[in-house]
Structure formats: C-alpha cells, structure tokens
Design an enzyme around this catalytic site. Sequence first.
Site, mmCIF file in Angstrom:
data_model
loop_
_atom_site.group_PDB
_atom_site.id
_atom_site.type_symbol
_atom_site.label_atom_id
_atom_site.label_comp_id
_atom_site.label_asym_id
_atom_site.label_seq_id
_atom_site.Cartn_x
_atom_site.Cartn_y
_atom_site.Cartn_z
ATOM 1 N N TYR A 1 16.186 -6.778 -26.324
ATOM 2 C CA TYR A 1 14.928 -6.035 -26.369
ATOM 3 C C TYR A 1 13.677 -6.907 -26.307
ATOM 4 O O TYR A 1 12.572 -6.386 -26.253
ATOM 5 C CB TYR A 1 14.881 -5.171 -27.637
ATOM 6 C CG TYR A 1 16.028 -4.200 -27.726
ATOM 7 C CD1 TYR A 1 16.069 -3.084 -26.901
ATOM 8 C CD2 TYR A 1 17.085 -4.413 -28.600
ATOM 9 C CE1 TYR A 1 17.130 -2.192 -26.956
ATOM 10 C CE2 TYR A 1 18.152 -3.526 -28.661
ATOM 11 C CZ TYR A 1 18.169 -2.424 -27.837
ATOM 12 O OH TYR A 1 19.224 -1.547 -27.887
ATOM 13 N N ALA B 1 18.804 5.399 -29.895
ATOM 14 C CA ALA B 1 20.203 5.850 -29.916
ATOM 15 C C ALA B 1 20.330 7.367 -29.805
ATOM 16 O O ALA B 1 21.337 7.868 -29.298
ATOM 17 C CB ALA B 1 20.898 5.352 -31.186
ATOM 18 N N ARG C 1 14.985 -7.029 -33.846
ATOM 19 C CA ARG C 1 16.307 -6.498 -33.493
ATOM 20 C C ARG C 1 16.763 -7.007 -32.127
ATOM 21 O O ARG C 1 16.118 -6.750 -31.114
ATOM 22 C CB ARG C 1 16.246 -4.972 -33.468
ATOM 23 C CG ARG C 1 17.531 -4.341 -33.037
ATOM 24 C CD ARG C 1 17.385 -2.844 -32.906
ATOM 25 N NE ARG C 1 18.622 -2.290 -32.388
ATOM 26 C CZ ARG C 1 18.676 -1.308 -31.520
ATOM 27 N NH1 ARG C 1 17.569 -0.751 -31.086
ATOM 28 N NH2 ARG C 1 19.831 -0.866 -31.097
ATOM 29 N N ARG D 1 24.404 -1.644 -20.022
ATOM 30 C CA ARG D 1 24.761 -1.660 -21.442
ATOM 31 C C ARG D 1 26.151 -1.082 -21.651
ATOM 32 O O ARG D 1 26.862 -0.754 -20.703
ATOM 33 C CB ARG D 1 23.720 -0.865 -22.251
ATOM 34 C CG ARG D 1 22.284 -1.352 -22.164
ATOM 35 C CD ARG D 1 22.045 -2.673 -22.880
ATOM 36 N NE ARG D 1 22.486 -2.692 -24.245
ATOM 37 C CZ ARG D 1 21.775 -2.267 -25.298
ATOM 38 N NH1 ARG D 1 20.573 -1.763 -25.131
ATOM 39 N NH2 ARG D 1 22.265 -2.352 -26.512
ATOM 40 N N ASN E 1 11.000 7.295 -25.982
ATOM 41 C CA ASN E 1 12.138 6.385 -26.058
ATOM 42 C C ASN E 1 12.925 6.876 -27.261
ATOM 43 O O ASN E 1 12.565 6.610 -28.404
ATOM 44 C CB ASN E 1 11.692 4.933 -26.242
ATOM 45 C CG ASN E 1 12.861 3.968 -26.263
ATOM 46 O OD1 ASN E 1 13.993 4.355 -26.528
ATOM 47 N ND2 ASN E 1 12.578 2.709 -25.990
ATOM 48 N N HIS F 1 13.260 3.340 -21.569
ATOM 49 C CA HIS F 1 14.177 2.458 -22.301
ATOM 50 C C HIS F 1 13.828 1.024 -21.944
ATOM 51 O O HIS F 1 13.690 0.695 -20.756
ATOM 52 C CB HIS F 1 15.635 2.759 -21.959
ATOM 53 C CG HIS F 1 16.059 4.108 -22.413
ATOM 54 N ND1 HIS F 1 16.384 4.378 -23.724
ATOM 55 C CD2 HIS F 1 16.154 5.271 -21.750
ATOM 56 C CE1 HIS F 1 16.686 5.659 -23.840
ATOM 57 N NE2 HIS F 1 16.541 6.227 -22.656
ATOM 58 N N GLU G 1 11.014 9.560 -19.869
ATOM 59 C CA GLU G 1 11.876 8.815 -20.791
ATOM 60 C C GLU G 1 11.780 7.329 -20.458
ATOM 61 O O GLU G 1 11.799 6.950 -19.290
ATOM 62 C CB GLU G 1 13.306 9.309 -20.629
ATOM 63 C CG GLU G 1 14.317 8.616 -21.499
ATOM 64 C CD GLU G 1 15.734 9.109 -21.253
ATOM 65 O OE1 GLU G 1 16.548 8.956 -22.171
ATOM 66 O OE2 GLU G 1 16.023 9.627 -20.158
ATOM 67 N N PRO H 1 14.883 5.916 -33.418
ATOM 68 C CA PRO H 1 15.437 5.030 -34.438
ATOM 69 C C PRO H 1 15.516 3.570 -34.011
ATOM 70 O O PRO H 1 15.835 3.256 -32.870
ATOM 71 C CB PRO H 1 16.832 5.600 -34.701
ATOM 72 C CG PRO H 1 17.159 6.427 -33.519
ATOM 73 C CD PRO H 1 15.852 6.927 -32.991
ATOM 74 N N ASN H 2 15.182 2.726 -34.949
ATOM 75 C CA ASN H 2 15.250 1.269 -34.859
ATOM 76 C C ASN H 2 14.193 0.642 -33.960
ATOM 77 O O ASN H 2 14.089 -0.579 -33.904
ATOM 78 C CB ASN H 2 16.652 0.796 -34.434
ATOM 79 C CG ASN H 2 17.692 1.174 -35.459
ATOM 80 O OD1 ASN H 2 17.522 0.907 -36.643
ATOM 81 N ND2 ASN H 2 18.752 1.821 -35.017
#
Length: 144
Positions: free
Chosen positions: A22, A76, A17, A106, A73, A99, A97, A9-10
């Site tokens: 990012y 959320a 964003r 964070r 990735n 990110h 994975e 998502p996103n």
Amino acid sequence: MKILVINGPNLNMLGIREPEIYGRTTLAEIEDMMRAHAEEVGAELEFYQSNHEGDLVDRIQQAYGKEEGIIINGGAYSHTSIAILDALKAVGLPTIEVHISDLSQREEFRRRSYLSEYAKITISGKGPEGYIEAMDRLIGNEEK
C-alpha cells in the site's frame, strides 16, 4: 460537485500497514492531496472512514439528497459486503470505486469486488493517485 469520499476498514492504517503493498502514504496525506485537487477543480469533499460495516452503510444512506457522488475504497468489505453494495444502490449516486493496490494481482479472494457491480468505474493499482483520477472522472474532468 459535492463528493463523499469513503474509506473502509484498515485504511486508517495506511502508511503503516503492509507498505510493500500500500505504500507509505497515510490516509491524512491522501485527504490533503484530494483537498488541494478539489480546490483546483471546484469540488467539495466530505471524508469518512470507518472499520465498521454498519457505520459505512449509515454514512452512505446519509449521502442521499446531500452529496452528488461517492468515491469509495471499501477495503476488505469490497469483497464481502452485500450490505454496502445495497446501500450504494439505494442512494443511487454516481460512484467510483478505488483500490490502492492492483486487485488483479492480489489473492484470489480479493479479485472480486461486490462494489464494482454498482460502481460506474473501478480504479485499481494506481496508488493514492487513483483517488485523484476518481475525482476527475466523477466530475467529468478526465483530461486533468
């Protein structure tokens, strides 16, 4: 090697964003960068992005018997989705994975990823280049 690259998502909003977190690189630019690198190293990529948890689970399940590895990735959902974790476990494919931001820097709720409980490696905080590192590690080409 056939690799499924999943973005949650996103991530379709990359470049817009929160660029201070990012960056300004778009998802399409990351995919182009990955395609160019895949051509150099002989990998075949399939890209998938969804904002919906069930769609991500479905696509992971469809990878069974078709792809040889997954770069994910989860956005959320990395911090909330046992369903995606279970799908990764079910298909049993080598998974890395990624990110873009450094999760350790964070918010507290972002510091734990359920997906890392299955992923062979988690690459965090290396920006878009983390996807290239993930591809190299997945195909055993770390020195490139």
